[in-house]
Design a protein around this motif. Structure first.
Motif, PDB file in Angstrom:
ATOM      1  N   PRO A 271       8.485   6.369  -1.271  1.00 53.81           N
ATOM      2  CA  PRO A 271       8.430   5.444  -2.410  1.00 53.81           C
ATOM      3  C   PRO A 271       8.064   6.194  -3.679  1.00 53.81           C
ATOM      4  N   THR A 272       8.075   5.508  -4.805  1.00 57.19           N
ATOM      5  CA  THR A 272       7.716   6.119  -6.072  1.00 57.19           C
ATOM      6  C   THR A 272       6.209   6.367  -6.131  1.00 57.19           C
ATOM      7  N   THR A 273       5.798   7.142  -7.128  1.00 58.37           N
ATOM      8  CA  THR A 273       4.369   7.416  -7.322  1.00 58.37           C
ATOM      9  C   THR A 273       3.590   6.122  -7.531  1.00 58.37           C
ATOM     10  N   GLU A 274       4.147   5.214  -8.333  1.00 59.12           N
ATOM     11  CA  GLU A 274       3.484   3.931  -8.571  1.00 59.12           C
ATOM     12  C   GLU A 274       3.357   3.129  -7.280  1.00 59.12           C
ATOM     13  N   GLN A 275       4.430   3.103  -6.501  1.00 58.56           N
ATOM     14  CA  GLN A 275       4.387   2.333  -5.261  1.00 58.56           C
ATOM     15  C   GLN A 275       3.367   2.907  -4.276  1.00 58.56           C
ATOM     16  N   LYS A 276       3.241   4.234  -4.263  1.00 61.81           N
ATOM     17  CA  LYS A 276       2.210   4.850  -3.422  1.00 61.81           C
ATOM     18  C   LYS A 276       0.819   4.403  -3.867  1.00 61.81           C
ATOM     19  N   SER A 277       0.637   4.282  -5.174  1.00 66.40           N
ATOM     20  CA  SER A 277      -0.675   3.854  -5.676  1.00 66.40           C
ATOM     21  C   SER A 277      -0.970   2.420  -5.265  1.00 66.40           C
ATOM     22  N   TRP A 278       0.061   1.558  -5.214  1.00 62.78           N
ATOM     23  CA  TRP A 278      -0.140   0.181  -4.767  1.00 62.78           C
ATOM     24  C   TRP A 278      -0.557   0.161  -3.300  1.00 62.78           C
ATOM     25  N   ALA A 279       0.134   0.957  -2.474  1.00 62.06           N
ATOM     26  CA  ALA A 279      -0.198   1.018  -1.051  1.00 62.06           C
ATOM     27  C   ALA A 279      -1.619   1.560  -0.849  1.00 62.06           C
ATOM     28  N   ASN A 280      -1.986   2.576  -1.658  1.00 63.70           N
ATOM     29  CA  ASN A 280      -3.332   3.147  -1.558  1.00 63.70           C
ATOM     30  C   ASN A 280      -4.399   2.131  -1.954  1.00 63.70           C
ATOM     31  N   ALA A 281      -4.084   1.328  -2.980  1.00 62.76           N
ATOM     32  CA  ALA A 281      -5.045   0.311  -3.414  1.00 62.76           C
ATOM     33  C   ALA A 281      -5.306  -0.694  -2.300  1.00 62.76           C
ATOM     34  N   ILE A 282      -4.253  -1.053  -1.564  1.00 59.44           N
ATOM     35  CA  ILE A 282      -4.413  -1.982  -0.448  1.00 59.44           C
ATOM     36  C   ILE A 282      -5.212  -1.327   0.676  1.00 59.44           C
ATOM     37  N   SER A 283      -4.879  -0.068   0.982  1.00 59.61           N
ATOM     38  CA  SER A 283      -5.555   0.644   2.068  1.00 59.61           C
ATOM     39  C   SER A 283      -7.040   0.827   1.799  1.00 59.61           C
TER      40      SER A 283
END
Length: 409
Positions: A271-283
């Motif tokens: 995924p994009t850098t932004e999308q990775k940040s969204w997943a990390n925020a959830i994790s």
């Protein structure tokens, strides 16, 4: 130019998602499923445009079976007549409840179109009917999807949801007749989204490639985030919704992979850098915070993407890309409804601007600009422009198609 548009899209999407989630979730924005009686200008514009489209699509489609010997056109006419008739009933009911004044009379342009179609029969009628109806429905699909993704009025959201569902079905029925002219797939808004530079050695529309990449990257972050949330969320409803989204992203990935293989598109593996940040925020969240984070981030991302997917569904000339867009549009529409049903989605998560960018990395990034209501308004005004231009051009289309087919009344 392409890089600049991609970067701007990244900034707008990132700012919109983070502001929607963190501001909405933590300062108490109202839930998206709470009843809102306020009618925004964009909501009103959608309702008026739908009413104007129904005013001529209903009578023309009602007469279609009597003017053709083509079973496909006859069935499509009945389906479109029934679909838009039901929509018009629901539209008038919603307008009455919300105090929105809708036009009662058919416009002079649409009345001229109805009159023009009355004298056509057989093949002469079929090609004209399929083309002008499909063109109008394509423009309406984009506008209805934009409304569905952004409106905070729950009555209008339900109406827009029903409109998109009906259009997905009837557009496919109409396309399957084989009578739709390629000119019906050209929307006013579509040309601005397409990069004119083609990939050397590949006969691929850049917009088709972008569609498949966007859908794949969306699944690459939302599927694992949903799988994790289905295990870790505190709310049983969130766990159930997350599990369903994770499972259905398998269907979306399969559709995208199949289309990419058929038209020769290389798909991203991350995924994009932004999308990775969204997943990390959830994790990195837990408990109620994870529930809110997952619901709002996922709904905001779905709302951003669905408008471009609808535009691709309305305009692509590639059958594989159209199938992928149809699958994506159907699933995104369903997922938005499921996420809103958790009761955790805040109204600010509906205020999206541009779609997420498809690039993996970015350089020379500038601070994200503050989004405002103008971007959403522009989207709706563009949608209105599509319908106006389509209405003004339908008479020309009918005559041009009739002339091309060598048929005279």
């Amino acid at each position: 130019m392409r890089h600049r548009l991609g970067t701007l899209g990244q900034h707008a999407a990132l700012f919109a998602v983070t502001s929607a989630v963190f501001i909405g979730a933590f300062i108490g924005a109202v839930p998206a499923n709470a009843q809102s009686t306020e009618v925004q200008p964009s909501d009103r514009s959608f309702m008026v445009s739908l009413r104007q489209a129904n005013s001529w699509l209903v009578p023309v489609s009602k007469e279609a079976p009597a003017r053709t010997t083509n079973a496909g056109i006859s069935n499509a006419g009945r389906d479109i007549f029934e679909g838009h008739s039901r929509l018009d009933v629901d539209l008038l009911k919603a307008a009455g409840e919300l105090g929105v004044v809708l036009p009662n009379d058919v416009s002079s342009e649409h009345q001229a179109l109805i009159n023009e179609m009355e004298g056509r029969t057989g093949d002469n009628h079929d090609r004209a009917y399929a083309t002008i109806v499909r063109q109008t429905q394509g423009g309406l699909l984009v506008m209805a999807t934009q409304t569905r993704a952004t409106t905070q009025n729950t009555t209008i959201r339900t109406l827009a949801h029903q409109t998109v569902q009906m259009l997905i079905r009837t557009m496919t029925v109409l396309e399957n007749t084989g009578q739709v002219d390629p000119s019906a797939l050209e929307l006013v808004t579509a040309k601005a989204q397409v990069n004119a530079v083609r990939v050397i050695g590949q006969n691929i529309e850049p917009s088709d490639r972008e569609l498949l990449v966007l859908l794949m990257q969306h699944s690459l972050w939302q599927k694992p985030a949903s799988r994790e949330s289905s295990d870790r969320a505190r709310d049983a409803k969130v766990r159930k919704v997350a599990g369903q989204l994770a499972a259905e992203h398998t269907q979306l990935v399969a559709a995208v992979n199949e289309a990419a293989g058929q038209i020769g598109v290389d798909l991203p593996a991350e995924p994009t850098t932004e999308q990775k940040s969204w997943a990390n925020a959830i994790s990195s969240s837990s408990g109620e915070e994870l529930d809110r984070m997952y619901a709002n981030l996922s709904r905001a991302a779905d709302g951003s993407l669905i408008v471009q997917v609808a535009r691709a569904r309305a305009t692509t000339k590639s059958v594989p890309a159209r199938v992928a867009a149809q699958t994506g549009l159907t699933l995104l529409l369903k997922h938005m409804l499921l996420l809103e049903g958790t009761g955790l989605v805040k109204s600010n998560s509906l205020q999206m601007t541009d779609v997420p960018a498809i690039t993996q990395t970015r350089s020379n990034a500038s601070p994200p600009a503050q989004p405002d209501d103008s971007s959403t308004s522009v989207g709706f005004l563009t949608g209105i422009a599509v319908l106006v231009v389509a209405g003004a051009g339908t008479l020309w289309l009918v005559r041009a198609i009739g002339h091309r087919g060598g048929h005279r009344r």
